[in-house]
Design an enzyme around this catalytic site. Structure first.
Site, PDB file in Angstrom:
ATOM      1  N   LEU A  65       0.971  -1.591   0.042  1.00  0.00           N
ATOM      2  CA  LEU A  65      -0.106   0.381   0.119  1.00  0.00           C
ATOM      3  C   LEU A  65       0.755   1.269  -0.265  1.00  0.00           C
ATOM      4  CD1 LEU A  65      -2.466  -1.398   2.322  1.00  0.00           C
ATOM      5  CD2 LEU A  65      -2.780  -1.011   0.150  1.00  0.00           C
ATOM      6  N   ARG A  66       1.875   0.979   0.647  1.00  0.00           N
ATOM      7  CA  ARG A  66       2.930   2.113   0.256  1.00  0.00           C
ATOM      8  C   ARG A  66       3.278   2.585   1.449  1.00  0.00           C
ATOM      9  NH1 ARG A  66       6.668  -0.611  -2.164  1.00  0.00           N
ATOM     10  NH2 ARG A  66       6.666  -1.236  -4.861  1.00  0.00           N
ATOM     11  N   ASP A 307       0.802  -9.638  -5.314  1.00  0.00           N
ATOM     12  CA  ASP A 307       2.176  -9.031  -5.252  1.00  0.00           C
ATOM     13  C   ASP A 307       2.053  -7.478  -6.031  1.00  0.00           C
ATOM     14  OD1 ASP A 307       4.604  -8.998  -4.480  1.00  0.00           O
ATOM     15  OD2 ASP A 307       5.701 -10.107  -5.836  1.00  0.00           O
ATOM     16  N   HIS A 311       4.332   1.955  -8.361  1.00  0.00           N
ATOM     17  CA  HIS A 311       5.615   2.879  -8.446  1.00  0.00           C
ATOM     18  C   HIS A 311       5.158   4.074  -8.546  1.00  0.00           C
ATOM     19  CE1 HIS A 311       8.559   0.067  -6.608  1.00  0.00           C
ATOM     20  NE2 HIS A 311       8.882  -0.587  -7.123  1.00  0.00           N
TER      21      HIS A 311
END
Lengths: 426, 323
Positions: A65-66, A307, A311
């Site tokens: 989820l960053r 997965d 980015h």
């Protein structure tokens, strides 16, 4: 929106032995029933389900989820929403955030943010060791108390076998499931592509399969010895499938998953230096890919995951070795799954098993039910519709995918989990 | 679709030897022949690239290669700018694409690029403005196409048909962009037998699939060779996990006069430089009558002139090839 009636959808809930056209009445947070009478459905908002499938919500065992740490790539709100809009009702966040999930404060932050959002339900895997490092155990009991669904080392190798053994013993004594990614810290360190023909030709630092198989073999021995409940994440090669099959045949109760790109692509897909196909674990040989597919259809591999690794554009706008590894996955998870069905690698039932039901068992989540009072957890999709995967159709903030430009089947029209409901505007 | 080949078959960029037609390589070697006299004369420039600007963009330290590219451009009357990016903007955090955009604003015609990442030249070629050419001067372990061309040219000057030749490449093939490009080039030119020689730690595992024969024994590998190419062994490989020691490497894989005697009597010895004397090659061999190592350097100048002229569309005049 209060009550909703989905009318005339093909309800495909294999675990309930339901595969027929039916009406489903629900409200946010509560299923009201299958095939309700006219009186019961009166006043409900009607959604035309004809020609569509109603399926259990998909579950993604690995969704970065960053947040915290890399919110320029995505955040809990954006990525959990992207998941729900793609029919994924539960996502699992691996512990390799920044800071890593090794303290209750990080777990609480993530779960609070997730509750504030309107997306998929977020589950958190805690770190097995402090900082996902090689020195000491994380406070596994506290992590579980804070809400972690499991603990693990995802994305980081644990070279210290003694530490790993103690960690597994400790997790076993808490009956806490462990998600392990089999990685040797030294073999293939610094590698960027499968050590094979393509890497040899292109001069890319290689990651041999022994990076995975050596660690997998060791980890299985430790799992057997400690009796911990273990799940093996992101298998990438044929040898791993064989090792796992042996372990299961011995009676070891372990499960495993594979990431969607590794089921479709192989080492040649990195040509010519496509940073979108720079993945970890790397895309391996055609034979490896075929073995992963075979493992999926035989059930040696229990689950598929996206997965998801979104980015920012700059992370991939670099020469191949310097580009950050990983692919954005939630926007293609359903389409690529349906494509496996279309290509007869999986039946509809086994696709739902790998992408929705087995992941729930691995996580200890209940399978979605449709009787009155059950928690809604399903998606309505048009399996015949298709779309091109590109920046205009992707919901995730990360547009980095090796499947960019692919024509993929399936369009989600409605997804709901607990009190969250999303309906496509027509 | 090829990134480096234009529809008319000319090179837009030179990124790799991989995929080049044999005829194109032979044409480049023929042009090298014509330019060699100019390159060797040294006091006379050709006006082929007058008014064109070439930027040497080196993200990795290099003296020899950069100098020959610079000299080649100057002999063709181009304006040359040298940028050691390793020591400037990227270390200040500027991205590669930002560096490129800044330099493109100077309206250059060609980037000569060296970069530590495999694939960097491809990446730059994908992102440069239309009409700007990219010449790969070495990207990571991937390719060093002008080195391969100059080595092919050097071999052609000494030997006749590639089909009759046994060529052995010795040493650190795993980390060598030179070896990758050479094996490709010699393969396309129809070399009779390609061999690589080295310990398994320095050979890529799937190297056999490139159509080469693998020897871990140096004596067997050089037997009856027509050409022996020694690769440079990087200092950091000599100790640790790749090799036990320099002296053990020299004992097993160093090219000595005794070993050279196992090859054909007219075998030539090559090295892309810079050499580690006493580690991969004995001085008596490096300086001996069968060594063409210094000739490689001067051929490098002519090859680079030929490639630059070709890419930038200049017609190389037919000239008397010098002896």
């Amino acid at each position: 929106m209060s009550r909703v009636l989905i009318r005339g959808a093909l309800v495909r809930f294999p675990h309930l032995s339901i595969d027929r056209v039916a009406d489903v009445l629900f409200e946010p947070g509560r299923v009201l029933g299958l095939d309700p009478g006219p009186a019961q459905a009166r006043g409900a908002e009607i959604i035309d389900g004809r020609g569509r499938w109603l399926i259990p919500g998909l579950v993604d065992l690995a969704t970065r989820l960053r947040e915290p740490g890399a919110t320029h790539k995505g955040d809990i709100r954006s990525e959990a929403t992207a998941a729900l809009l793609n029919g994924i009702t539960h996502v699992v966040l691996p512990p390799d955030t920044r800071p890593v999930v090794d303290s209750t404060a990080v777990v609480e932050l993530i779960l609070r943010r997730a509750r504030e959002g309107r997306g998929a339900t977020v589950h958190v895997i805690g770190a097995l060791t402090c900082g996902l490092g090689e020195d000491s155990l994380a406070e596994l009991g506290a992590l579980r108390a804070a809400g972690c669904i499991a603990v693990g080392n995802i994305g980081r190798a644990i070279g210290n076998s003694n530490l790993l053994r103690r960690a597994l013993q400790y997790a076993a004594s808490l009956d806490l499931p462990v998600h392990l990614q089999a990685l040797d810290p030294w073999i293939g360190a610094g590698g960027v592509a499968h050590e094979g023909r393509v890497a040899a030709l292109q001069g890319l630092a290689g990651i041999p399969e022994t990076t995975e198989t050596l660690a997998l073999t060791r980890d299985l021995m430790l799992v057997e010895e400690t009796g911990v409940r273990a799940h093996f994440a992101r298998l990438s090669c044929a040898r791993s499938v064989a090792i796992l099959a042996d372990a299961k045949a011995r009676g070891l109760k372990v499960t495993a998953d594979v990431a969607m790109p590794n089921v479709y692509l192989n080492e040649h897909d990195v040509l010519p230096f496509r940073s979108a196909a720079h993945l970890m674990p790397p895309l391996r040989t055609v034979a490896d890919r075929d073995a992963l597919q075979a493992g999926l259809s035989s059930g040696v591999i229990d689950a598929l995951c996206s997965d998801h690794q979104p980015h920012d554009a700059d992370a991939k706008l670099k020469p191949f070795p310097s580009a950050e590894p990983g692919a954005s996955g939630v926007d293609s998870f359903l389409g690529l799954g349906l494509k496996l069905v279309g290509e007869r690698l999986l039946s509809v039932e086994s696709w739902l098993e790998r992408c929705a039901l087995a992941p729930r068992r691995i996580l200890g989540l209940p399978a979605p039910q449709l009787e009155p009072g059950a928690v809604p957890d399903f998606a309505l999709l048009d399996a015949a519709a298709d779309r091109t995967l590109d920046a205009s159709t992707m919901v995730s903030r990360g547009k980095n995918t090796p499947f960019y430009g692919w024509r993929l089947p399936g369009r989600v029209d409605l997804a709901t989990v607990a009190d969250r409901l999303w309906v496509r505007e027509s | 679709m090829s990134l480096q080949l234009a529809p008319d078959g000319r090179l837009k960029h030179l990124l790799t030897i991989d995929g080049l037609p044999r005829k194109l390589i032979e044409d480049l070697l023929d042009a090298t022949d014509s330019l060699r006299s100019v390159a060797l004369r040294g006091n006379k420039k050709l006006p082929l690239l007058r008014g064109r600007t070439i930027i040497n963009l080196f993200f990795e330290a290099s003296t020899r290669t950069r100098t020959t590219f610079e000299l080649a451009a100057e002999r063709l009357s181009a304006d040359v700018v040298n940028l050691d990016v390793a020591s400037s903007s990227t270390s200040k955090g500027e991205s590669l694409l930002d560096t490129l955009a800044t330099l493109e604003a100077m309206h250059c015609d060609m980037f000569v690029v060296r970069h530590p990442d495999s694939g960097a030249a491809h990446f730059i070629a994908e992102h440069v403005a239309p009409g700007v050419a990219v010449l790969n001067a070495g990207d990571g372990r991937h390719a060093h196409p002008t080195q391969a061309l100059l080595d092919a040219y050097t071999i052609r000057r000494h030997k006749q048909r590639f089909e009759d030749l046994t060529i052995a490449v010795v040493g650190d093939v795993l980390h060598s962009r030179v070896a990758r490009s050479e094996l490709r080039a010699f393969g396309i030119l129809g070399a009779g037998e390609l061999r690589v020689i080295g310990p398994r730690t320095l050979l890529p595992p799937s190297i056999e699939e490139l159509g080469v024969r693998v020897y871990t024994d140096m004596d067997a590998g050089v037997a009856d060779a027509d050409v022996i190419i020694m690769l440079r062994l990087q200092r950091e490989r000599m100790r640790g996990v790749f090799l036990p020691s320099e002296s053990e490497y020299f004992r097993r894989y160093g090219l000595t006069a005794e070993r050279l005697a196992l090859a054909k009597p007219d075998c030539i010895v090559m090295h892309p430089g810079p050499m580690n004397r006493g580690i991969e090659i004995a001085s008596e061999v490096a300086d001996g009558p069968q060594s063409v190592i210094l000739e490689q350097v001067s051929n490098g100048l002519a090859v680079r002139m030929a490639v630059m002229s070709h890419i930038l569309g200049a017609q190389v005049p037919q000239m008397e090839a010098s002896a």
